[in-house]
Design a protein around this motif. Structure first.
Motif, PDB file in Angstrom:
ATOM      1  N   VAL A  91     -69.165 -53.832  -9.593  1.00  0.00           N
ATOM      2  CA  VAL A  91     -68.353 -53.352 -10.622  1.00  0.00           C
ATOM      3  C   VAL A  91     -67.553 -54.720 -11.473  1.00  0.00           C
ATOM      4  O   VAL A  91     -67.388 -55.815 -10.390  1.00  0.00           O
ATOM      5  CB  VAL A  91     -66.762 -53.309  -9.287  1.00  0.00           C
ATOM      6  N   PRO A  92     -66.999 -54.566 -12.801  1.00  0.00           N
ATOM      7  CA  PRO A  92     -66.492 -55.206 -13.209  1.00  0.00           C
ATOM      8  C   PRO A  92     -66.246 -56.673 -12.245  1.00  0.00           C
ATOM      9  O   PRO A  92     -65.787 -57.821 -12.554  1.00  0.00           O
ATOM     10  CB  PRO A  92     -65.827 -55.224 -14.379  1.00  0.00           C
ATOM     11  N   ALA A  93     -65.113 -56.538 -11.151  1.00  0.00           N
ATOM     12  CA  ALA A  93     -64.145 -56.550 -10.491  1.00  0.00           C
ATOM     13  C   ALA A  93     -65.199 -58.476 -10.394  1.00  0.00           C
ATOM     14  O   ALA A  93     -64.734 -59.226 -10.133  1.00  0.00           O
ATOM     15  CB  ALA A  93     -63.209 -56.193 -10.044  1.00  0.00           C
ATOM     16  N   ASP A  94     -66.131 -57.486  -9.434  1.00  0.00           N
ATOM     17  CA  ASP A  94     -67.195 -58.892  -8.940  1.00  0.00           C
ATOM     18  C   ASP A  94     -67.573 -59.685  -9.955  1.00  0.00           C
ATOM     19  O   ASP A  94     -67.948 -60.736  -9.174  1.00  0.00           O
ATOM     20  CB  ASP A  94     -68.360 -57.577  -8.811  1.00  0.00           C
ATOM     21  N   LEU A  95     -67.561 -60.059 -10.802  1.00  0.00           N
ATOM     22  CA  LEU A  95     -67.821 -60.623 -11.742  1.00  0.00           C
ATOM     23  C   LEU A  95     -66.713 -61.428 -11.957  1.00  0.00           C
ATOM     24  O   LEU A  95     -67.106 -62.886 -12.393  1.00  0.00           O
ATOM     25  CB  LEU A  95     -68.646 -60.141 -13.568  1.00  0.00           C
ATOM     26  N   VAL A  96     -65.796 -61.016 -13.110  1.00  0.00           N
ATOM     27  CA  VAL A  96     -63.957 -61.596 -14.057  1.00  0.00           C
ATOM     28  C   VAL A  96     -63.260 -62.085 -12.792  1.00  0.00           C
ATOM     29  O   VAL A  96     -62.440 -62.330 -12.922  1.00  0.00           O
ATOM     30  CB  VAL A  96     -64.183 -61.221 -15.052  1.00  0.00           C
ATOM     31  N   GLY A  97     -62.843 -61.323 -11.460  1.00  0.00           N
ATOM     32  CA  GLY A  97     -61.926 -61.359 -11.117  1.00  0.00           C
ATOM     33  C   GLY A  97     -61.369 -60.352 -10.934  1.00  0.00           C
ATOM     34  O   GLY A  97     -61.312 -58.702 -11.297  1.00  0.00           O
ATOM     35  N   THR A  98     -59.800 -60.378 -10.199  1.00  0.00           N
ATOM     36  CA  THR A  98     -59.354 -58.946  -9.388  1.00  0.00           C
ATOM     37  C   THR A  98     -57.675 -59.595  -9.636  1.00  0.00           C
ATOM     38  O   THR A  98     -57.371 -60.763  -9.478  1.00  0.00           O
ATOM     39  CB  THR A  98     -59.786 -58.210  -9.378  1.00  0.00           C
ATOM     40  N   ARG A  99     -56.818 -57.923  -9.575  1.00  0.00           N
ATOM     41  CA  ARG A  99     -55.561 -59.051  -9.421  1.00  0.00           C
ATOM     42  C   ARG A  99     -54.885 -58.345  -7.522  1.00  0.00           C
ATOM     43  O   ARG A  99     -55.578 -57.383  -7.953  1.00  0.00           O
ATOM     44  CB  ARG A  99     -54.221 -58.574 -10.228  1.00  0.00           C
ATOM     45  N   ILE A 100     -54.720 -59.537  -6.824  1.00  0.00           N
ATOM     46  CA  ILE A 100     -54.478 -59.359  -5.443  1.00  0.00           C
ATOM     47  C   ILE A 100     -52.886 -59.617  -4.848  1.00  0.00           C
ATOM     48  O   ILE A 100     -52.796 -60.541  -5.521  1.00  0.00           O
ATOM     49  CB  ILE A 100     -55.595 -60.054  -4.190  1.00  0.00           C
ATOM     50  N   TYR A 101     -52.183 -58.086  -3.960  1.00  0.00           N
ATOM     51  CA  TYR A 101     -51.329 -58.411  -3.965  1.00  0.00           C
ATOM     52  C   TYR A 101     -50.665 -59.686  -2.641  1.00  0.00           C
ATOM     53  O   TYR A 101     -51.590 -58.854  -1.438  1.00  0.00           O
ATOM     54  CB  TYR A 101     -50.580 -56.960  -4.007  1.00  0.00           C
ATOM     55  N   THR A 110     -53.918 -63.911  -9.361  1.00  0.00           N
ATOM     56  CA  THR A 110     -55.125 -63.586  -9.628  1.00  0.00           C
ATOM     57  C   THR A 110     -56.084 -64.350  -9.363  1.00  0.00           C
ATOM     58  O   THR A 110     -56.133 -65.697  -9.115  1.00  0.00           O
ATOM     59  CB  THR A 110     -54.509 -64.285 -11.038  1.00  0.00           C
ATOM     60  N   SER A 111     -57.386 -63.521  -9.128  1.00  0.00           N
ATOM     61  CA  SER A 111     -58.262 -64.672  -8.158  1.00  0.00           C
ATOM     62  C   SER A 111     -59.223 -63.932  -9.249  1.00  0.00           C
ATOM     63  O   SER A 111     -60.441 -63.307  -9.883  1.00  0.00           O
ATOM     64  CB  SER A 111     -58.514 -63.540  -7.228  1.00  0.00           C
ATOM     65  N   LEU A 112     -59.597 -65.723  -9.720  1.00  0.00           N
ATOM     66  CA  LEU A 112     -60.936 -65.459 -10.814  1.00  0.00           C
ATOM     67  C   LEU A 112     -62.155 -65.101 -10.120  1.00  0.00           C
ATOM     68  O   LEU A 112     -62.460 -65.578  -8.898  1.00  0.00           O
ATOM     69  CB  LEU A 112     -60.716 -66.632 -11.682  1.00  0.00           C
ATOM     70  N   GLY A 113     -63.110 -64.288 -10.745  1.00  0.00           N
ATOM     71  CA  GLY A 113     -65.019 -64.300 -10.967  1.00  0.00           C
ATOM     72  C   GLY A 113     -65.947 -65.030 -10.990  1.00  0.00           C
ATOM     73  O   GLY A 113     -65.031 -66.879 -11.058  1.00  0.00           O
ATOM     74  N   PRO A 114     -66.857 -65.206 -10.302  1.00  0.00           N
ATOM     75  CA  PRO A 114     -67.916 -65.978 -10.340  1.00  0.00           C
ATOM     76  C   PRO A 114     -68.491 -66.407 -11.698  1.00  0.00           C
ATOM     77  O   PRO A 114     -69.017 -67.039 -12.088  1.00  0.00           O
ATOM     78  CB  PRO A 114     -69.321 -65.769  -9.456  1.00  0.00           C
ATOM     79  N   VAL A 115     -68.257 -65.631 -12.996  1.00  0.00           N
ATOM     80  CA  VAL A 115     -68.422 -66.148 -14.002  1.00  0.00           C
ATOM     81  C   VAL A 115     -67.739 -67.383 -14.786  1.00  0.00           C
ATOM     82  O   VAL A 115     -67.857 -68.036 -15.907  1.00  0.00           O
ATOM     83  CB  VAL A 115     -67.557 -64.680 -15.631  1.00  0.00           C
ATOM     84  N   PHE A 116     -66.401 -67.877 -14.064  1.00  0.00           N
ATOM     85  CA  PHE A 116     -65.539 -69.288 -14.331  1.00  0.00           C
ATOM     86  C   PHE A 116     -66.733 -69.982 -13.708  1.00  0.00           C
ATOM     87  O   PHE A 116     -66.345 -70.673 -13.210  1.00  0.00           O
ATOM     88  CB  PHE A 116     -64.811 -69.245 -13.771  1.00  0.00           C
ATOM     89  N   HIS A 152     -57.965 -65.519 -19.307  1.00  0.00           N
ATOM     90  CA  HIS A 152     -58.701 -66.768 -19.148  1.00  0.00           C
ATOM     91  C   HIS A 152     -60.101 -67.551 -19.893  1.00  0.00           C
ATOM     92  O   HIS A 152     -60.843 -66.455 -19.665  1.00  0.00           O
ATOM     93  CB  HIS A 152     -58.575 -66.919 -18.187  1.00  0.00           C
ATOM     94  N   ARG A 153     -60.167 -68.664 -20.086  1.00  0.00           N
ATOM     95  CA  ARG A 153     -60.989 -68.760 -20.593  1.00  0.00           C
ATOM     96  C   ARG A 153     -61.920 -69.298 -19.460  1.00  0.00           C
ATOM     97  O   ARG A 153     -61.589 -70.002 -18.460  1.00  0.00           O
ATOM     98  CB  ARG A 153     -60.143 -70.218 -21.586  1.00  0.00           C
ATOM     99  N   VAL A 154     -63.024 -69.217 -19.975  1.00  0.00           N
ATOM    100  CA  VAL A 154     -63.901 -69.786 -19.108  1.00  0.00           C
ATOM    101  C   VAL A 154     -64.372 -71.339 -19.445  1.00  0.00           C
ATOM    102  O   VAL A 154     -63.502 -71.707 -20.863  1.00  0.00           O
ATOM    103  CB  VAL A 154     -65.365 -68.921 -19.590  1.00  0.00           C
ATOM    104  N   PRO A 155     -64.974 -71.767 -18.907  1.00  0.00           N
ATOM    105  CA  PRO A 155     -65.265 -73.755 -18.625  1.00  0.00           C
ATOM    106  C   PRO A 155     -65.849 -73.666 -19.501  1.00  0.00           C
ATOM    107  O   PRO A 155     -66.907 -72.684 -19.841  1.00  0.00           O
ATOM    108  CB  PRO A 155     -64.891 -73.854 -17.399  1.00  0.00           C
TER     109      PRO A 155
END
Length: 341
Positions: A91-101, A110-116, A152-155
């Motif tokens: 799912v997209p969140a597995d790549l870019v990350g998601t918001r966690i309560y 915000t938990s950033l995904g592995p694309v960063f 969020h900008r990627v490095p």
């Protein structure tokens, strides 16, 4: 390709470079080749993509060191490396990350995904569904990720290297043309020669030496800025436009029998990528100016995934490279006059 004009031949054979000292990226490639045997074209195209700020699509059967190549390159430039194995249940969140309560504070974090990361390997990208591919598309094009209302900008530097398996189609999703067009180059990786394979097996019998960092991400970003100052003659720009235009109407380039094989030619993004890749290759070769020969060298990699072939081409077993080689040979090479910038 076309023969080299006589007055440019000396620049193709160790002539004046216009740059003082060796190219620092040569030390990076040398360090990577301590681990990787062969695959010189892939490594060079990876370096070109890094310098030009583009992305790479690699097609080859499993076991050809595609993952090891990009991982070693990331280590050699001192950057971060992440690998994502694309599967149909991603799912997209597995790549870019998601918001966690976060219950203790009552706030969303915000938990950033592995694309960063600096180098991202999208392994078997065509196994992921359309939603995941579109999420990766934003990262590739915009260099940013939107999660909720936050951007969020990627490095930097940032390179996506995606792989495809050409021998298996079960459970795969064809990449949308809009996403394929975002890849600067598509490189075909073949089997190694027997002497290279012998060296590969021999090296596998002992632990691989660790790859040393030869650069920093900051110095690579500075090199990207130097690439942008490489001179591109207007005749070279015109040459790139004529090359791409010939893929849309091969008949106008003197190949009327190829018109029936091409449904859609390359877009103007191909003209841009051709010049950018040629400029990065010129820098890698130690020149501060681009020659038509630089465009010729990267033309197949830049164009092969951008043309859409007809069903007639499929029936006649005509692939994109066959069409492109004939089309590119029919476009005359300009006589570029090198002048003071």
């Amino acid at each position: 390709m076309n023969s080299t004009p006589a007055h440019l031949a000396r620049y193709y054979n160790g002539g004046p470079t216009g740059l003082a000292g060796p190219n620092p990226l040569e030390h990076v490639l040398f360090e990577v080749k301590r681990t990787i045997v062969g695959q010189d074209l892939l490594l060079e195209r990876m370096a070109v993509a890094l310098l030009a700020g583009g992305h790479l699509l690699v097609e080859g059967v499993p076991g050809l060191a595609k993952t090891l190549a990009v991982k070693s390159l990331a280590a050699a430039i001192g950057g971060q490396f992440h690998r994502i194995q694309f599967t149909p249940d991603l799912v997209p969140a597995d790549l870019v990350g998601t918001r966690i309560y976060h219950q203790p504070t009552g706030e969303f974090q915000t938990s950033l995904g592995p694309v960063f990361t600096n180098l991202l390997l999208a392994d078997e990208i065509n196994r992921a569904p359309a939603k995941v591919q579109s999420a990766l598309l934003e990262v590739m094009q915009e260099r940013q990720v939107t999660i909720g209302r936050e951007t969020h900008r990627v490095p930097e530097p940032f390179l996506v290297m995606a792989t495809q398996n050409p021998i298996e189609s079960d459970g795969t999703y064809p990449l949308p043309e809009a996403q394929v067009d975002r890849f600067m180059m598509k490189v075909l990786v073949g089997y190694p020669a027997q002497p290279e394979e012998y060296a590969i097996v021999e090296r596998s019998l002992q632990p691989a030496p660790p790859v040393q960092a030869m650069l920093t991400p900051e110095s690579l970003t500075a090199m990207q800025g130097a690439v942008q100052r490489v001179y591109v003659d207007p005749a070279v720009i015109d040459y790139s436009v004529r090359l791409v235009a010939a893929t849309r109407s091969p008949g106008r380039a003197g190949q009327p029998d190829l018109d029936r094989y091409v449904t859609y030619g390359a877009s103007p993004r191909a003209s841009i990528s051709l010049v950018l890749a040629g400029r990065a290759l010129a820098f890698l070769r130690g020149r501060d100016y681009v020659l038509p020969h630089d465009l010729d060298e990267v033309a197949l990699d830049v164009l092969r995934h951008r043309i859409v072939l007809s069903y007639e081409a499929l029936a006649d077993s005509v692939d994109a490279d066959t069409v492109l080689v004939r089309v590119l040979r029919s476009v005359p090479v300009p006589d570029v006059v090198l002048r003071d910038r």
